[in-house]
Design an enzyme around this catalytic site. Sequence first.
Site, PDB file in Angstrom:
ATOM      1  CG  PHE A  18     -34.288   4.494  13.506  1.00  0.00           C
ATOM      2  CD1 PHE A  18     -34.550   3.819  12.677  1.00  0.00           C
ATOM      3  CD2 PHE A  18     -33.785   4.587  14.749  1.00  0.00           C
ATOM      4  CE1 PHE A  18     -36.061   3.620  13.414  1.00  0.00           C
ATOM      5  CE2 PHE A  18     -35.081   3.320  15.240  1.00  0.00           C
ATOM      6  CZ  PHE A  18     -35.772   3.229  14.180  1.00  0.00           C
ATOM      7  CB  SER A  38     -25.406   8.083  22.018  1.00  0.00           C
ATOM      8  OG  SER A  38     -24.883   9.514  22.476  1.00  0.00           O
ATOM      9  CD  GLU A  41     -18.015  14.795  26.714  1.00  0.00           C
ATOM     10  OE1 GLU A  41     -18.846  15.287  27.653  1.00  0.00           O
ATOM     11  OE2 GLU A  41     -17.205  15.272  25.646  1.00  0.00           O
ATOM     12  CE  LYS A  43     -23.156  13.079  15.736  1.00  0.00           C
ATOM     13  NZ  LYS A  43     -22.451  11.749  15.935  1.00  0.00           N
ATOM     14  CB  ALA A  82     -30.590   2.531  16.699  1.00  0.00           C
ATOM     15  CB  SER A 125     -30.180  -6.379  10.815  1.00  0.00           C
ATOM     16  OG  SER A 125     -29.028  -6.273   9.838  1.00  0.00           O
ATOM     17  CE  LYS A 128     -24.261  -0.385   1.898  1.00  0.00           C
ATOM     18  NZ  LYS A 128     -25.872   0.091   2.052  1.00  0.00           N
ATOM     19  NE  ARG A 173     -25.083  11.360  11.451  1.00  0.00           N
ATOM     20  CZ  ARG A 173     -25.357  11.278  12.859  1.00  0.00           C
ATOM     21  NH1 ARG A 173     -26.697  13.150  13.145  1.00  0.00           N
ATOM     22  NH2 ARG A 173     -25.364  10.692  13.954  1.00  0.00           N
ATOM     23  CD  GLU A 260     -21.200   1.989  -3.670  1.00  0.00           C
ATOM     24  OE1 GLU A 260     -22.268   3.016  -3.074  1.00  0.00           O
ATOM     25  OE2 GLU A 260     -20.118   1.939  -4.671  1.00  0.00           O
TER      26      GLU A 260
HETATM   27  O1  LIG Z   1     -21.289  10.257  -4.242  1.00  0.00           O
HETATM   28  C1  LIG Z   1     -22.326   9.270  -4.350  1.00  0.00           C
HETATM   29  C2  LIG Z   1     -22.463   8.465  -3.533  1.00  0.00           C
HETATM   30  C3  LIG Z   1     -23.197   6.914  -3.169  1.00  0.00           C
HETATM   31  N1  LIG Z   1     -24.133   7.614  -4.365  1.00  0.00           N
HETATM   32  C4  LIG Z   1     -24.384   6.228  -4.488  1.00  0.00           C
HETATM   33  O2  LIG Z   1     -25.455   6.366  -4.400  1.00  0.00           O
HETATM   34  C5  LIG Z   1     -26.525   4.681  -3.300  1.00  0.00           C
HETATM   35  C6  LIG Z   1     -26.890   4.909  -2.515  1.00  0.00           C
HETATM   36  O3  LIG Z   1     -25.590   5.547  -1.251  1.00  0.00           O
HETATM   37  P1  LIG Z   1     -25.262   5.950  -0.238  1.00  0.00           P
HETATM   38  O4  LIG Z   1     -24.116   6.153   0.059  1.00  0.00           O
HETATM   39  O5  LIG Z   1     -26.885   6.550   0.520  1.00  0.00           O
HETATM   40  O6  LIG Z   1     -25.698   4.265   1.182  1.00  0.00           O
HETATM   41  P2  LIG Z   1     -25.209   3.183   1.330  1.00  0.00           P
HETATM   42  O7  LIG Z   1     -25.940   2.192   0.108  1.00  0.00           O
HETATM   43  O8  LIG Z   1     -23.568   3.228   0.554  1.00  0.00           O
HETATM   44  O9  LIG Z   1     -25.126   2.852   2.500  1.00  0.00           O
HETATM   45  C7  LIG Z   1     -26.154   3.411   3.074  1.00  0.00           C
HETATM   46  O10 LIG Z   1     -26.666   2.728   4.146  1.00  0.00           O
HETATM   47  C8  LIG Z   1     -25.967   2.367   4.965  1.00  0.00           C
HETATM   48  C9  LIG Z   1     -27.094   0.700   5.889  1.00  0.00           C
HETATM   49  O11 LIG Z   1     -27.164   0.317   4.284  1.00  0.00           O
HETATM   50  C10 LIG Z   1     -25.473   3.117   5.572  1.00  0.00           C
HETATM   51  O12 LIG Z   1     -26.368   3.547   6.736  1.00  0.00           O
HETATM   52  C11 LIG Z   1     -25.191   4.484   5.195  1.00  0.00           C
HETATM   53  O13 LIG Z   1     -24.187   5.188   5.714  1.00  0.00           O
HETATM   54  C12 LIG Z   1     -25.754   4.991   4.190  1.00  0.00           C
HETATM   55  O14 LIG Z   1     -24.742   5.846   3.464  1.00  0.00           O
HETATM   56  C13 LIG Z   1     -25.091   3.678  -3.969  1.00  0.00           C
HETATM   57  O15 LIG Z   1     -25.850   3.375  -4.457  1.00  0.00           O
HETATM   58  C14 LIG Z   1     -23.785   4.620  -3.729  1.00  0.00           C
HETATM   59  O16 LIG Z   1     -23.118   4.121  -4.823  1.00  0.00           O
HETATM   60  C15 LIG Z   1     -22.962   7.522  -5.495  1.00  0.00           C
HETATM   61  O17 LIG Z   1     -23.930   7.978  -6.144  1.00  0.00           O
HETATM   62  N2  LIG Z   1     -22.406   8.770  -5.288  1.00  0.00           N
END
Ligand SMILES: O=c1ccn([C@@H]2O[C@H](COP(=O)(O)OP(=O)(O)O[C@H]3O[C@H](CO)[C@H](O)[C@H](O)[C@H]3O)[C@@H](O)[C@H]2O)c(=O)[nH]1
Length: 342
Positions: A18, A38, A41, A43, A82, A125, A128, A173, A260
């Site tokens: 971001f 941040s 160093e 990055k 952020a 924010s 979640k 990321r 989750e």
């Molecule tokens: O191998 C995987 C990993 C994830 N998912 C699914 O894909 C969706 C998105 O997963 P992400 O890991 O991309 O996102 P999250 O919702 O778990 O969390 C993300 O959003 C968060 C902020 O809300 C943080 O930034 C976090 O690092 C970021 O990954 C979810 O339904 C998850 O269950 C899969 O199907 N397979």
Amino acid sequence: MTQFDNATVTITGGTGSFGSTMVHALLDRGVGRINILSRDEAKQDEMRQRLGDSRVKFFLGDVRDYSSVEDAVTGADYVFHAAALKQVPSCEFFPEQAVKTNVVGSRNVIRASHQSGVRSVVCLSTDKAVYPVNAMGMSKGLMEKTAQAFARNHPASPTTVSITRYGNVMYSRGSVIPLFVRQLKEGTPLTVTEPTMTRYLMSLQESVDLVEHAFLNASPGDLFVKKAPACTVETLARAVSIVLGYGDPEVRRIGMRHGEKMFETLLTREELIKSEDQGDYFRVPLDARSLEYELFVEEGEPGEVDLVDYDSNTTEQMGVEQTCDLLRTLPEIQAVLAESAR
Ligand SMILES: O=c1ccn([C@@H]2O[C@H](COP(=O)(O)OP(=O)(O)O[C@H]3O[C@H](CO)[C@H](O)[C@H](O)[C@H]3O)[C@@H](O)[C@H]2O)c(=O)[nH]1
């Protein structure tokens, strides 16, 4: 975005996905100076070399450490906050670390900004934070409360503190889309947690636009949400595969991970009742009632009873084709396509 002309902007967590998108947007808009605070160093060094722009200054430090925050915000007109611990699993196992960074760190950023007369602070924010079930979301929820309490308790402050809440940022990321891309390239099955799980999808650019919207429009304590479509993870997996030319993918179902939810909520119905519809955005004003007993205990506020939460099951649902179209707009997907065309 003329208000950034020659302005000084501090970005905490400025080397993340971001933060770096924001840095590019600000440099394009003629910002005078950007302070990046941040911890990493390496990055910072990578970013310094990549940007080669003397307007960007790097501050090594941690939002947990007040003096390092003070150094980075002194003289700033605007602060984008952020910096956060945002990985759900790591916060689950180390919740006190989430409190230190996401709650105490945010308080430090707000206090130091107030002390040095920053005009506006936007705290980032996440969905979640709403009905949180994991430590990451809980700590972000407390960050929101910290920001709102500051606005309520400091009506004369020169510093406007507001909040933006957003859903999953595509290609950030460590998120699922780059994981699916890697699995497709390696020829392994796509790991899908629960096929019917839904998530809001936003691009990095849209999340930056949301922050800019907050800077332009915020009153103290406001919370902003971008309206966004959602899809199931199964749809997402199929769309990523189709867009990259791999056809219908082989999928391995792995089940839900620690902390989750089946769907995410951007606004509770109670927030929705109070919100102002601003087209692409919802604005939820601060509940500025003071701690007067009768207002909290005896008198409520009228509200519509038939409204429902704004969540990733009730928002616009995208099918595979629509998700493919959205994915094609992402520079990261375009880069993968260009690379494979070579
Ligand atoms: O191998 C995987 C990993 C994830 N998912 C699914 O894909 C969706 C998105 O997963 P992400 O890991 O991309 O996102 P999250 O919702 O778990 O969390 C993300 O959003 C968060 C902020 O809300 C943080 O930034 C976090 O690092 C970021 O990954 C979810 O339904 C998850 O269950 C899969 O199907 N397979």
